[in-house]
Design a protein around this motif. Sequence first.
Motif, PDB file in Angstrom:
ATOM      1  N   ASN A   1      -7.797   0.598  -8.892  1.00  0.00           N
ATOM      2  CA  ASN A   1      -6.555  -0.080  -8.258  1.00  0.00           C
ATOM      3  C   ASN A   1      -5.956   0.074 -10.169  1.00  0.00           C
ATOM      4  OD1 ASN A   1      -6.932  -0.955  -5.185  1.00  0.00           O
ATOM      5  ND2 ASN A   1      -8.665  -1.394  -5.930  1.00  0.00           N
TER       6      ASN A   1
ATOM      7  N   TRP B   1      -4.108   2.114 -10.878  1.00  0.00           N
ATOM      8  CA  TRP B   1      -2.403   2.377  -9.981  1.00  0.00           C
ATOM      9  C   TRP B   1      -1.592   1.184  -9.707  1.00  0.00           C
ATOM     10  CZ3 TRP B   1      -3.059   0.101  -4.647  1.00  0.00           C
ATOM     11  CH2 TRP B   1      -1.796   0.647  -3.381  1.00  0.00           C
ATOM     12  N   ARG B   2      -1.814   0.114 -10.761  1.00  0.00           N
ATOM     13  CA  ARG B   2      -0.820  -1.266 -10.494  1.00  0.00           C
ATOM     14  C   ARG B   2      -0.166  -0.805 -11.967  1.00  0.00           C
ATOM     15  NH1 ARG B   2       0.348  -2.196  -5.794  1.00  0.00           N
ATOM     16  NH2 ARG B   2      -2.028  -3.469  -4.700  1.00  0.00           N
TER      17      ARG B   2
ATOM     18  N   LEU C   1     -11.567   4.697  -1.142  1.00  0.00           N
ATOM     19  CA  LEU C   1     -10.729   4.286  -2.398  1.00  0.00           C
ATOM     20  C   LEU C   1     -12.084   4.831  -3.669  1.00  0.00           C
ATOM     21  CD1 LEU C   1      -9.813   1.034  -2.109  1.00  0.00           C
ATOM     22  CD2 LEU C   1      -8.643   2.810  -2.411  1.00  0.00           C
TER      23      LEU C   1
ATOM     24  N   ARG D   1       0.858  -1.079  -0.225  1.00  0.00           N
ATOM     25  CA  ARG D   1       0.165   0.071  -0.086  1.00  0.00           C
ATOM     26  C   ARG D   1       0.910   1.525   0.395  1.00  0.00           C
ATOM     27  NH1 ARG D   1      -2.343   0.072   5.303  1.00  0.00           N
ATOM     28  NH2 ARG D   1      -3.616   1.836   4.809  1.00  0.00           N
TER      29      ARG D   1
END
Length: 994
Positions: free
Chosen positions: A457, A460-461, A439, A351
Amino acid sequence: MGSPGRRSSTFTRLLRHGFTDPSAAERLLELPVLSAVRGDPVLLDALGATADPDLALRGLVRLAEAQQDEGRQLLGTVLSAKPLRDRLLGVLGSSEALADHLARHPRDWEALVTYESVDLHPGVEDFERGLAGATDAVSLRVAYRRCLLAIAARDVCGTTDVAETAAELADLATATLRRALAIASAAAPEDAALCRLAVIAMGKCGGHELNYVSDVDVIFVGEPVEGADEQKAVRAATRLASHLMRICSETTVEGTIWPVDANLRPEGRNGPLVRTLSSHLAYYQRWAKTWEFQALLKARPVAGDAQLGAAYLEAVSPLVWQAAERENFVADVQKMRRRVVDNIPVAQVDRELKLGPGGLRDVEFAVQLLQLVHGRSDATLHSGSTLEALAALAAGGYVGRADAAQLDEAYRFLRAMEHRIQLFRLRRTHLVPEADEDLRRLGRSLGLRTDPVAGLNREWRRHASVVRRLHEKLFYRPLLDAVAQLTPGETRLSAKAAGQRLEALGYADPAAALRHLEALSSGVTRKAAIQRTLLPVLLGWFADSADPDAGLLGFRKVSDALGKTPWYLRLLRDEGAAAENLARVLSAGRLAPDLLLRAPEAVAILGAPEGLEPRGRSHLEPEILAAVGRAEDAELAVAVARGVRRRELFRTAAADIIGSYGTEDSPAEPDPGALVDRVGQAVTDLNAATIAGALRAAVRGQWGDTLPTRFAVIGMGRFGGHELGYGSDADVLFVHEPREGVDEQEAARAANAVVAEMRRLLQLPTADPPLLIDADLRPEGKSGPLVRTLKSYAAYYRRWSLGWESQALLRAEPMAGDPDLGRRFIELADPLRYPERGLDDAAVREIRRLKARMETERLPRGADPALHTKLGRGGLSDVEWTVQLLQMRHGHTVPGLRTTRTRRALTAAAEAGLIDAQDAQVLDEAWVLATRVRNGVMLVRGRAGDTFPSDGREMAAVGRYLGYGPGHVGEMVEDYRRTTRRARAVVEELFYGG
């Protein structure tokens, strides 16, 4: 409250506009303070456009209620002016902390009214005007938050991008530091009159890329005014600086602004808060570490005496751009980055937006590294801003434009995430939240409105994945572009710049390294294409070693030998561990690469999960004996056995190196004793199997399958103790017993002939590490016969045996040949080495006399007794003779002492109370360390040695093997001295009797 039908319609509209708790929103909309706008569709549309409509509505209600009678007028104003409406609701929907501020200071919403072009990008002077009325810490906080409101509004509405927002935050911090210094000076005019004080911003503030909530890193420079005493002036400046820090950092009824952190100053928190300019320079010129010059990249005068600040910057800048010429420069920077990652709690790594792998710090470190390397000769790279520096690196050809564009996009996205996370509660954090509601708000604030959690997500990844490859992309790949044309449109790095970069990485011969790169990567073949994919990563691993040149040269040689083999490059490309394992092995010293280059196919060992597990004697001996049985003659048979030995020595050495150095997926072995034991057992098993093969070959060559006499090889010394190192001789005794009906003289001739043939076969010229069998521990030493019958041994030991010969038998263990004969030899040896009555005083004195004589006579002339691993103070001999004395005195009554292994006997002695547990640990640590030094020297130099090498690069490589990073060779030697000194003290007490 309205009719059920109307409520149902409102409920549905609220859901459609993004509210997650429409029931609560309905109740808020029914409050009297919202009566004027309750049914206005514009309000719901505006709330629905925010990051968190529920949060925005709650904040709006609180603000309206705080306005009291003016609340309805406020709402009318908000709804009638779109820019103001979007800005106010945008802030309320993104920041609970700023909503709290507005509830406490309801008139501050007026800071959002102005929407002129001049308002879009305010500078330091604009912020100074906004803070001008603050006269103490509390009023400064209120004014600061008022300014922050406008910055946040521009940010969340998209009026400014993430870089502009960060620059505005830095400008606001600058104005705040100036105001805080003015307040401090007004409180102590006598101090202000004595000194000139300059405040130098560092870190993100210095780089014009500040977060919403971050420590503001500073350095203070102080000088006396004309005619003032320097010491008094520095003390006055220190009081002013301390007061400035308190004004900004302390918690008041209005909360905090941000901590002012001066720990980047010379000597950190242990150094004086304020120094003169000359004191700063003296420190940087003599004592500063690499990371301190890296930190100075972002230094910028922001407050106080402008002339002094400019002088400071002018003085330190040349030192910054010389930092890349320091020894271990790149290794220091990389080590600092690894230390940051290692300190992240395991539960937070995934995180951690800033410090984790693929995070913001990865981009910043890589950009700064490139700036320091190439900024020596290119002033266009002298920017404190990460994005500006990245653009300059791309413009100068040091980074491919496509790579720079990807990194720019990833960095902006990650910084925007960081900003919005911090903005919510104005707390210093870099952790991505875990709760879905957080989130969701974060994703919506970044424009991800369709399934914002999943979208966030995913993005971000994706960006983190790009960043994770940044070191390869930014630092190593352009090196290949210097020697081979790669992707069309990539900017070509000049040969000079490539050489500079290689030199900074630690390559001693950049020109040769460039030639190797050209040979490996040029052309249009599939081999060259795969090499271009592998090399950027490999170069990084080579650079992380003590000898990058050797690693690259070794890789070229292996690739030249195997490059046309289909499986080789596929193994390195597809098996994640294989390439890193190969890089570690090739750059760790001479032994392993030499073994590999004589059998390049052994590289396959590095890719299989079980490939680095040493193969025991039960597997090796049948393989060697079967190969010997298929060979046409004895010499071919031993050549085959040597081939197996070469392969298995490489396996053992590679496992030892990787266990000691560690890899990305496999950390270094935490127990040095386990590494030593594994090497000792593996080399012992391998040598025993090889000797068994040589024995079979010698017998077959003259007698077929059956020798006229039973024959056994007894391991002695480290061989019998399963403690062999890479360069150890194999100490042995040869014993035989005539078969039934065979004349004793014929049996003796056969036994001597087979010994002579074994020794001849094992001593045939070869490039492999030799396997020398040494029989000098036999009865009568070099003067006695090489081989005896079991009866002859019994007669000799009964009548003539000396104390040292009984002591030597403590390590006796059968290693090859007739197992029953070997077992009976051990039965013969046991009463001698573990005497029933122990040792009398005369025997103990004789052992001590022999040991003292050996220390005096056998230590090489000129050798440092404190650093000789075998015969030196607290070394192998000291520990082993101490343990062996305990074995001979107590082995008959303590079964645990009846072992050939030193460490096992030491443990048994401690368990039996014959030695204090702490003393046993001291001896064990010294023995393990001395053994590891010997193993390390052999791995690094390719030849055995009993002391540390004199060559600096070899010394550094031994240090890396022992776990000491670049620049810590002195620490390694001092640790060795200290460990062996403690061991010698124990030996003096236990062996020599105090």
